[in-house]
Design a protein around this motif. Structure first.
Motif, short mmCIF file in Angstrom:
data_model
loop_
_atom_site.label_atom_id
_atom_site.label_comp_id
_atom_site.label_asym_id
_atom_site.label_seq_id
_atom_site.Cartn_x
_atom_site.Cartn_y
_atom_site.Cartn_z
N SER A 96 50.37 46.77 23.48
CA SER A 96 50.56 48.21 23.29
C SER A 96 50.59 48.62 21.82
O SER A 96 51.32 48.04 21.02
CB SER A 96 51.87 48.64 23.97
OG SER A 96 52.05 50.03 23.85
N LYS A 101 52.71 50.27 27.11
CA LYS A 101 54.05 49.84 27.52
C LYS A 101 54.67 50.80 28.52
O LYS A 101 55.70 50.49 29.14
CB LYS A 101 54.97 49.73 26.29
CG LYS A 101 55.38 51.07 25.71
CD LYS A 101 56.32 50.93 24.56
CE LYS A 101 56.90 52.22 24.08
NZ LYS A 101 56.29 53.49 24.46
N CYS A 113 56.31 43.23 26.61
CA CYS A 113 55.39 44.03 25.81
C CYS A 113 55.13 43.37 24.46
O CYS A 113 56.08 43.10 23.71
CB CYS A 113 55.95 45.44 25.59
SG CYS A 113 54.97 46.43 24.42
N CYS A 115 54.00 44.39 21.16
CA CYS A 115 53.87 45.69 20.49
C CYS A 115 53.19 45.50 19.12
O CYS A 115 53.74 44.89 18.22
CB CYS A 115 55.24 46.33 20.32
SG CYS A 115 55.17 48.00 19.60
N PHE A 165 60.54 42.80 24.22
CA PHE A 165 59.53 43.18 23.24
C PHE A 165 59.15 41.99 22.37
O PHE A 165 60.01 41.22 21.93
CB PHE A 165 60.06 44.29 22.32
CG PHE A 165 59.83 45.68 22.82
CD1 PHE A 165 58.58 46.28 22.72
CD2 PHE A 165 60.88 46.41 23.39
CE1 PHE A 165 58.37 47.57 23.18
CE2 PHE A 165 60.67 47.70 23.84
CZ PHE A 165 59.42 48.29 23.73
#
Length: 380
Positions: A96, A101, A113, A115, A165
């Motif tokens: 993402s 996400k 996720c 990120c 994350f």
């Protein structure tokens, strides 16, 4: 029973070939996952590794001109990503940098996720976006500001749908905390170190490879080299192409878009790779070092994690930082580089870059997913 995996990315098009797409490709090398995206124009591209692959998409797939950039439908992206039905999967993996996400998951599903960045339109680049947008002023400007305000609210809300994350750098991890108040584990993205050519003997030119957009600060580099009158090669395309060609002196060669083999040839032969943007990670900086090419970079963001300034690492330096995004600071850094040029060891640059290889990424990512899958569910 083996776990069922889904991997969600924002968009898959021939023009999207950056670091986030490399992460998607590498994840699919290690995990048998069904792939989803807002739009997909890669599975019909014979040159793509995704050719003829089944990829789930959203209603934006059929919108006019989506192929050339789904960002034009920015207010609809949260709604679109929420329409993906992922109930059949045990583990949701998102890659993402905007809205991926935000997929909706069930309580018994695990969502991890990776990120690349909190949504830049809504956070760091809000005022750049407004300044450059055709709808950034007047009544339309106020409406755009309101939509970005609502987008920030959704972005924070959707962060709560993620169980774990992963950040692509310490710099991004700090931004995730600032925007979402969530901790993250840093796993650097994969770089094709082994596939890049290594050249110890360099030619007499500097290089920048970048998208030609304002926040990349390529115009700053061009103006600095106008003063330096040293040879500079610029590779990349974007909305600033025409402007850069207007301001560039004869010592600057703007090549526009080039295929990968041409890019790597220039990267391997350049005296130094110059970069003036503040990046979350900055794969191009690592690619240059893998080619044995030192880096002159703005000392902020991911560069601080991938480049070793020769002032601090006298024997194992891989580049030189400049601390202000100004022409004067870059000019001084290039002049200083000319003094230090013989002190950089191309072989060590290659060794340093290998710390960010695809193998290192694959091992760390798989281990993280495995550990998260074994943990007690967060809701217990």
């Amino acid at each position: 029973m083996p776990l069922k995996y889904a991997l969600i990315h924002e968009w898959l098009t021939p023009k999207a070939t950056g670091g986030s797409e490399l992460v998607v490709k590498e994840i699919l090398e290690h995990i048998n996952a069904d792939l989803y995206a807002l739009i997909n124009f890669e599975s019909t591209n014979p040159e793509s590794y995704l050719y003829q692959r089944q990829i789930g998409t959203t209603f934006l797939q059929k919108f006019p001109y989506a192929r050339n950039g789904v960002q034009k439908y920015l207010p609809l992206l949260p709604l679109a990503i929420e329409q993906l039905d992922l109930r059949q999967y045990d583990v949701i993996l998102s890659s993402s940098h905007a809205v991926a996400k935000g997929v909706i998951t069930a309580p018994d599903q695990l969502h991890i996720c990776y990120c690349h960045s909190p949504m830049r339109y809504a956070w760091d680049l809000t005022f750049d976006y407004l300044q450059q947008s055709k709808v950034g002023n007047g009544l339309a400007g106020w409406l755009t500001r309101y939509l970005l305000h609502r987008l920030r609210q959704w972005d924070v809300l959707s962060a709560n749908r993620v169980d774990y994350f992963i950040a692509n750098s310490q710099h991004t991890a700090r931004r995730i905390w600032r925007c979402y108040r969530r901790t993250s584990t840093v796993i650097y993205p994969p770089v094709n170190v082994e596939e890049l050519p290594f050249v110890a003997d360099k030619e007499d030119f500097y290089l920048i490879v970048s998208r030609l957009v304002s926040y990349k600060q390529v115009s700053l580099i061009v103006r600095a080299f106008n003063q330096l009158q040293k040879p500079l090669v610029v590779i990349g395309t974007g909305p600033q192409m025409k402007y850069l060609r207007q301001i560039a002196n004869s010592n600057i060669n703007i090549l526009g878009w080039q295929p990968n083999d041409v890019v790597t040839k220039y990267m391997a032969k350049a005296k130094a790779f110059v970069y003036a943007a503040c990046e979350d990670f900055g794969i191009a900086l690592v690619e240059a070092q893998a080619c044995g090419t030192p880096v002159i970079a703005y000392g902020a963001g991911g560069a601080l994690e991938t480049v070793r300034d020769i002032h601090s690492w006298v024997d194992t330096g891989t580049g030189i930082f400049f601390n202000e995004q100004t022409e004067a600071a870059l000019v001084a850094a290039v002049e200083k580089f000319e003094m230090y040029q013989g002190k950089f060891n191309p072989e060590y640059l290659r060794t340093h870059a290998s710390k960010f290889s695809k193998r290192v990424f694959g091992d760390r990512y798989l281990d993280f997913v495995d550990q998260c899958s074994k943990k007690t569910p967060l809701w217990e």
